[in-house]
Design a protein around this motif. Structure first.
Motif, short mmCIF file in Angstrom:
data_model
loop_
_atom_site.label_atom_id
_atom_site.label_comp_id
_atom_site.label_asym_id
_atom_site.label_seq_id
_atom_site.Cartn_x
_atom_site.Cartn_y
_atom_site.Cartn_z
N ALA A 110 -25.55 -2.75 -94.25
CA ALA A 110 -26.31 -2.08 -93.18
C ALA A 110 -26.17 -2.85 -91.87
N GLN A 111 -26.24 -4.18 -91.95
CA GLN A 111 -26.11 -4.99 -90.74
C GLN A 111 -24.74 -4.79 -90.10
N GLU A 112 -23.69 -4.79 -90.92
CA GLU A 112 -22.35 -4.61 -90.40
C GLU A 112 -22.19 -3.23 -89.75
N TYR A 113 -22.82 -2.25 -90.37
CA TYR A 113 -22.75 -0.89 -89.80
C TYR A 113 -23.45 -0.86 -88.45
N ALA A 114 -24.60 -1.53 -88.35
CA ALA A 114 -25.34 -1.57 -87.08
C ALA A 114 -24.52 -2.24 -85.99
N SER A 115 -23.82 -3.33 -86.38
CA SER A 115 -23.02 -4.05 -85.41
C SER A 115 -21.83 -3.22 -84.94
N GLU A 116 -21.20 -2.51 -85.87
CA GLU A 116 -20.01 -1.72 -85.54
C GLU A 116 -20.34 -0.45 -84.77
N ASN A 117 -21.61 0.01 -84.88
CA ASN A 117 -22.00 1.27 -84.23
C ASN A 117 -23.13 1.04 -83.23
N SER A 118 -23.04 -0.07 -82.51
CA SER A 118 -24.10 -0.43 -81.58
C SER A 118 -24.29 0.59 -80.45
N ASN A 119 -23.26 1.37 -80.16
CA ASN A 119 -23.38 2.36 -79.09
C ASN A 119 -24.21 3.58 -79.50
N SER A 120 -24.27 3.82 -80.80
CA SER A 120 -24.98 5.01 -81.26
C SER A 120 -26.28 4.70 -82.00
N ILE A 121 -26.52 3.43 -82.27
CA ILE A 121 -27.72 3.03 -82.99
C ILE A 121 -28.65 2.26 -82.06
N THR A 122 -29.90 2.67 -82.04
CA THR A 122 -30.90 2.04 -81.19
C THR A 122 -31.86 1.22 -82.05
N SER A 123 -32.12 -0.01 -81.61
CA SER A 123 -33.07 -0.84 -82.35
C SER A 123 -34.50 -0.44 -82.00
N GLN A 124 -35.42 -0.85 -82.85
CA GLN A 124 -36.85 -0.61 -82.60
C GLN A 124 -37.52 -1.84 -81.99
N GLY A 125 -36.73 -2.80 -81.61
CA GLY A 125 -37.30 -3.98 -80.96
C GLY A 125 -36.47 -5.21 -81.22
N SER A 126 -36.55 -6.17 -80.29
CA SER A 126 -35.81 -7.42 -80.43
C SER A 126 -36.61 -8.52 -79.75
N THR A 127 -36.67 -9.69 -80.38
CA THR A 127 -37.42 -10.80 -79.79
C THR A 127 -36.81 -12.13 -80.25
#
Length: 498
Positions: free
Chosen positions: A114-131
């Motif tokens: 899942a992490q690798e998918y998020a990294s590879e598709n960062s243009n189409s996936i939005t996070s719910q927060g980062s800190t």
């Protein structure tokens, strides 16, 4: 969805680089929001959270069974052929369904995919927060109910079971660490500082801990201009004594990489994935030569290393670990007849040091005031004199001085090979000690100015014309002449009386 609590338990995996967290709920219509708290967070790490599945609020829930919808952007991950398909089965049309945990290779592998998918598709996936963690606790609040991926950059796995909408994830692991040490040749001990001659080889050792699940680990080392790396010396060992080498197939060494460091060691992911212990320690050993560009005294010649690690594209670096290699200098002051204000030009010296056997059989080659190497003292000729090698004899200037730099802490001996005209050559060598002080924290060294003051006496002064010496001769000669005259006259008178 059946066995929801079991699914929640399986999916609640925190990954120091990657983690998946499921927020599950009690039977009946669940609450509307939840919270995920990371305890024992690593300060300086950035934690990012993604929602993979959202609770379908159009469905009535009973007996702990819930319906989920795949979040937009994640469909390619879960659909047939996607990286998540072997782990989670979605049992309906239109992605509004019950979700069944299939398992595949396990929660850790699912979370990593899942992490690798998020990294590879960062243009189409939005996070719910980062800190970025500033304390040991990170909280994501007011989260819509669903399954979440919690992503940091450490890359090691641990798990947590919970059925509480306020999930608490305990960070069990630490980032890779690095501690650099340098060998002091006088005692073979490794520490934060050492000193050495220019031209001497210096040995370094960096101790690296690799937590289980580490990703993209690269050791970087940056040397100052005064140190020249021996590229062939770089090795990775599995023991602190550095006698057992790690198979070189597990890492690559690159000298002069584009990031500006001197060299780097990249640990292959196949090796990192095979680490079974919670933490594995390896040792990087390497050598460098102190060169003519070395800083003399002062701030010394630092060597700094760190570890870069984490997800590709957003790696983190550990703080630098530093050692400092020092080299020292001293001055010679040649002066006349016990008066240090009267310097003597033209005195010639060589600098010697003892070998282990106690004999002074090494002489310093010095160019432009800096040591370049130690060479053997030549044997004396038939006349008892020594023909000294090129650049070993140094001559005092108009100020009566010679400056010599690039020296280790040691005891040295100055031998005068020629005295200025009219002065006596020294009959004994002059001992010079370089004794720096190490700071109480062991991280720096200092040396007070060392000056070897060498006195020359002029030769004995013979009598000169007009001096008292000739006067004495005149007086004695006059007395002898007068005495002779008196004796002659007395003798003649005595003869006349007869």
């Amino acid at each position: 969805m059946k066995n929801t609590k079991k699914i929640a338990s399986l999916l609640l995996a925190l990954i120091m680089v990657l983690s998946i967290s499921a927020v599950a709920f009690a039977e009946g219509q669940p609450t509307t929001t939840g919270k995920i708290t990371v305890e024992n967070a690593v300060e300086g790490q950035t934690y990012t959270i993604y929602k993979l599945l959202e609770l379908d609020d159009s469905v009535e829930y009973a007996d702990g069974n819930y319906a989920y919808k795949v979040v937009e952007g994640w469909r390619g991950f879960f659909e047939t052929g996607g990286a998540g398909a072997p782990y989670v089965y979605i049992d309906t049309q239109g992605y509004d369904s019950y979700v069944t945990w299939v398992g595949g290779e396990g929660v850790a592998a699912f979370a990593k995919a899942a992490q690798e998918y998020a990294s590879e598709n960062s243009n189409s996936i939005t996070s719910q927060g980062s800190t970025t963690a500033t304390t040991t606790t990170v909280t994501f609040d007011n989260l819509e109910l669903g399954y979440y991926l919690l992503d940091s950059s450490l890359g090691t796995l641990c798990s947590l079971n919970t059925t509480d909408p306020e999930a608490i994830i305990k960070e069990k692991n630490a980032a890779p660490t690095n501690e650099k040490k340098v060998e002091e040749d006088s005692n073979s001990n490794y520490g934060s500082v050492n000193d050495a001659d220019i031209g001497q080889t210096v040995n370094f050792k960096s101790t690296i801990t690799l937590p289980k699940g580490s990703e993209n680990v690269t050791f970087h080392d940056t040397m100052s201009k005064g140190l020249t790396l021996d590229a062939e010396s770089v090795e990775v060992y599995t023991d602190a004594d550095m006698t057992t080498k790690l198979d070189s197939a597990n890492y690559t060494v690159t000298t002069g990489p584009t990031d500006g460091c001197t060299f780097e060691v990249f640990f292959k992911q196949t090796y990192l994935d095979g680490l079974n212990d919670d933490s594995t320690t390896v040792y990087v050993g390497y050598s460098a030569t102190v060169n003519s560009e070395a800083v003399v005294g002062g701030a010394g010649n630092p060597n700094t290393s760190n570890i870069e690690y984490g997800e590709e594209g957003k790696t983190t670096k550990t703080p630098g670990s530093e050692t400092i290699t020092y080299t020292w200098s001293f001055d010679i002051l040649k002066y006349s007849n016990g008066d240090a204000t009267k310097p003597l030009e033209g005195a010639e010296f060589v600098l010697l040091k003892k070998e282990a056997n106690g004999t002074k059989n090494k002489v310093a080659t010095i160019v432009n005031g800096k040591l370049t190497e130690w060479v053997d003292v030549p044997a004396a000729g038939d006349d008892g004199n020594i023909t000294w090698p090129t650049n070993t004899v140094q001559t005092t200037d108009t100020q009566g001085k010679i400056a010599i730099s690039g020296l280790d802490a040691d005891t040295y001996y100055l031998r005068e090979t020629k005295a200025p005209n009219g002065y006596n050559k020294l009959s004994k060598d002059v001992e010079v000690k370089i004794e720096p002080t190490t700071a109480t924290d062991g991280k720096t060294m200092t040396l007070s100015t060392v000056t070897a003051k060498v006195n020359n006496q002029s030769g004995s002064e013979l009598p000169t014309t007009g001096g008292i010496g000739t006067t004495i001769f005149y007086v004695i000669g006059s007395i002898l002449v007068i005495g002779a005259a008196v004796l002659l006259i007395t003798k003649k008178r005595m003869s006349a009386k007869k």
